[in-house]
Write a protein that holds these residues in place. Sequence first.
Motif, short mmCIF file in Angstrom:
data_model
loop_
_atom_site.label_atom_id
_atom_site.label_comp_id
_atom_site.label_asym_id
_atom_site.label_seq_id
_atom_site.Cartn_x
_atom_site.Cartn_y
_atom_site.Cartn_z
N LEU A 1 -69.65 54.11 -25.83
CA LEU A 1 -68.83 54.74 -26.87
C LEU A 1 -68.16 56.00 -26.33
O LEU A 1 -66.99 56.27 -26.64
N ALA A 2 -68.88 56.77 -25.51
CA ALA A 2 -68.30 57.98 -24.93
C ALA A 2 -67.14 57.63 -24.00
O ALA A 2 -66.08 58.29 -24.04
N ALA A 3 -67.32 56.61 -23.17
CA ALA A 3 -66.26 56.20 -22.25
C ALA A 3 -65.03 55.69 -23.01
O ALA A 3 -63.89 56.02 -22.67
N ALA A 4 -65.28 54.88 -24.06
CA ALA A 4 -64.16 54.36 -24.85
C ALA A 4 -63.42 55.48 -25.56
O ALA A 4 -62.18 55.49 -25.62
N LYS A 5 -64.17 56.44 -26.08
CA LYS A 5 -63.53 57.56 -26.77
C LYS A 5 -62.75 58.42 -25.80
O LYS A 5 -61.64 58.90 -26.12
N ALA A 6 -63.29 58.64 -24.61
CA ALA A 6 -62.58 59.43 -23.59
C ALA A 6 -61.27 58.75 -23.21
O ALA A 6 -60.23 59.42 -23.02
N TRP A 7 -61.30 57.42 -23.09
CA TRP A 7 -60.09 56.67 -22.75
C TRP A 7 -59.02 56.83 -23.83
O TRP A 7 -57.85 57.07 -23.53
N ARG A 8 -59.43 56.76 -25.09
CA ARG A 8 -58.47 56.94 -26.20
C ARG A 8 -57.93 58.36 -26.25
O ARG A 8 -56.75 58.58 -26.52
N GLU A 9 -58.80 59.32 -25.95
CA GLU A 9 -58.35 60.71 -25.96
C GLU A 9 -57.33 60.97 -24.85
O GLU A 9 -56.35 61.70 -25.07
N ARG A 10 -57.53 60.38 -23.70
CA ARG A 10 -56.54 60.55 -22.61
C ARG A 10 -55.21 59.90 -22.98
O ARG A 10 -54.15 60.43 -22.66
N ARG A 11 -55.28 58.75 -23.62
CA ARG A 11 -54.04 58.07 -24.02
C ARG A 11 -53.27 58.86 -25.07
O ARG A 11 -52.04 58.80 -25.14
#
Length: 214
Positions: A202-212
């Motif tokens: 979940l942390a990795a997925a959220k980080a990816w969305r935040e970068r996008r």
Amino acid sequence: MKDYRRRDVALAVSLSGVAGYVDAIGFLKLGGFFVSFMSGNSTRLGVGIATGHWTMVRTGLTLIGLFVAGVVLGALVARKVGEGRRSVVLALEAALLTAAAALISAGLDAAGVAAMVLAMGAENAVFQRNGDVGVGLTYMTGALVKAGQRIAAALTGGDRWAWGPYALLWAGLSLGGALGATAYLRVGVLALWAAAGLIAILAAAKAWRERRAV
């Protein structure tokens, strides 16, 4: 929770599920104490004081103190990186749960349980807004009260489904508790690794969305 998008509600329900999962493991391991449900520990603390069971008192105070420390840690991290960067708080929680699983697997039960409690306290900073908890993730009394209030509003002409997200939070925690208890009874402390892994994802997925979104 009406101000949150469906994606945020889904994340909140998932995190409540993890809280229930971890709490069930802690409850079974500690013989009736909790690692996220501090109302239950506070009641046990009061009973211990009244009945003179000082071991119960010490355990209750220790768990409550650790939980508050976890809340402080999560809140400080959220303030430091910005409350919109939920991935960082999730990464903190994943690291604490990983440490808990590793420590208990190595026979360091006290330190491992401490890490579990810190993780549950820190989780409440994921939806922090202006320094306050936006969504309670590890306790459901407030969610049930709000669900009941929204049902009352629906019965008197208000939004028919505003109670739904709060009911989902409760259901997530309850289902997580059932899964956590089942997993612990089958594989013991190894069950914690699943919680740590899910939070890391979940942390990795959220980080990816935040970068996008930048």
